[in-house]
Write an enzyme that holds these catalytic residues in place. Structure first.
Site, PDB file in Angstrom:
ATOM      1  N   ASN A  62      36.686  43.444  45.820  1.00 25.77           N
ATOM      2  CA  ASN A  62      36.895  43.176  44.622  1.00 25.77           C
ATOM      3  C   ASN A  62      36.003  44.434  43.723  1.00 25.77           C
ATOM      4  O   ASN A  62      34.848  44.331  44.219  1.00 25.77           O
ATOM      5  CB  ASN A  62      36.794  41.895  43.853  1.00 25.77           C
ATOM      6  N   TYR A  68      37.593  43.984  31.710  1.00 24.14           N
ATOM      7  CA  TYR A  68      37.851  43.160  32.851  1.00 24.14           C
ATOM      8  C   TYR A  68      39.087  43.514  33.731  1.00 24.14           C
ATOM      9  O   TYR A  68      39.098  43.342  34.661  1.00 24.14           O
ATOM     10  CB  TYR A  68      37.680  41.933  32.312  1.00 24.14           C
ATOM     11  N   CYS A  73      41.407  42.945  42.529  1.00 22.50           N
ATOM     12  CA  CYS A  73      40.975  41.901  43.581  1.00 22.50           C
ATOM     13  C   CYS A  73      41.012  42.631  44.907  1.00 22.50           C
ATOM     14  O   CYS A  73      41.594  43.609  45.216  1.00 22.50           O
ATOM     15  CB  CYS A  73      42.010  40.776  43.674  1.00 22.50           C
ATOM     16  N   GLU A  75      42.075  41.579  47.889  1.00 24.11           N
ATOM     17  CA  GLU A  75      43.180  41.676  48.576  1.00 24.11           C
ATOM     18  C   GLU A  75      44.318  42.583  47.885  1.00 24.11           C
ATOM     19  O   GLU A  75      44.618  43.560  48.888  1.00 24.11           O
ATOM     20  CB  GLU A  75      44.130  40.468  48.217  1.00 24.11           C
TER      21      GLU A  75
END
Ligand code: THU
Length: 160
Positions: A62, A68, A73, A75
């Site tokens: 990540n 933000y 992420c 993945e």
């Protein structure tokens, strides 16, 4: 009116030692990838390792951002990189693991909704299931046979 109950097969391994040697190797690459997480805001480091049909393994972690929502992420970092490096090569398995600076992560980290959607795109494209192996930093390992299993009634290109 009809009612249907949807179910899926979840395999629960007591720990890493119960996995095949190949899966242990894949998960160890996800663990190593965790160390390159850039997670100064959440202190939650996630590693992912994507095993492809050509035998290559692509890792991701990540990557957060002061703004933000601009972070990504583990993945998706890994799966997008796999698609960018080896377009057209199917993904077999995605191993995911998480740790935290704040507490011990002793239950398996499951992909967020956005990651499920992103991985479903590849599963739909390749018309072969993408298997998932999920782990915290210790404890049980969960195996899902397909991303569609954990994103029931998912949205894909067939609707467009
Ligand atoms: N995170 C992942 O990398 N994968 C997930 O599926 C869940 C959440 C990251 C995003 C963020 O950097 C941190 O974990 C806390 O949400």
């Amino acid at each position: 009116m009809q009612k249907r109950k949807l179910s899926f097969e979840l395999t629960i391994f007591a720990g890493l030692a119960e996995l095949s040697k190949e899966d242990q190797t894949l998960m160890s690459k996800a663990v190593a990838a965790r160390k390159n997480a850039y997670a100064p805001y959440s202190n939650f480091q996630v590693g992912a390792a994507v095993f492809m049909e050509n035998g290559k393994t692509i890792i991701g972690s990540n990557q957060e951002n002061a703004s933000y929502p601009s972070g990504l992420c583990a993945e998706r970092v890994a799966v997008f990189q796999a698609g960018a490096l080896y377009p057209g090569i199917p993904i077999k398995t995605v191993a995911i693991t998480a740790t935290s600076r704040n507490h011990v992560v002793d239950s398996p980290a499951a992909p967020c909704g956005n990651c499920r959607q992103a991985i479903l795109e590849y599963e739909t494209k390749q018309q072969k299931p993408i298997r998932l192996l999920l782990m915290g930093e210790t404890g049980k390992v969960l195996q899902c046979n397909s991303i569609a299993d954990i994103l029931p009634l998912g949205f894909d290109s067939s609707f467009l």
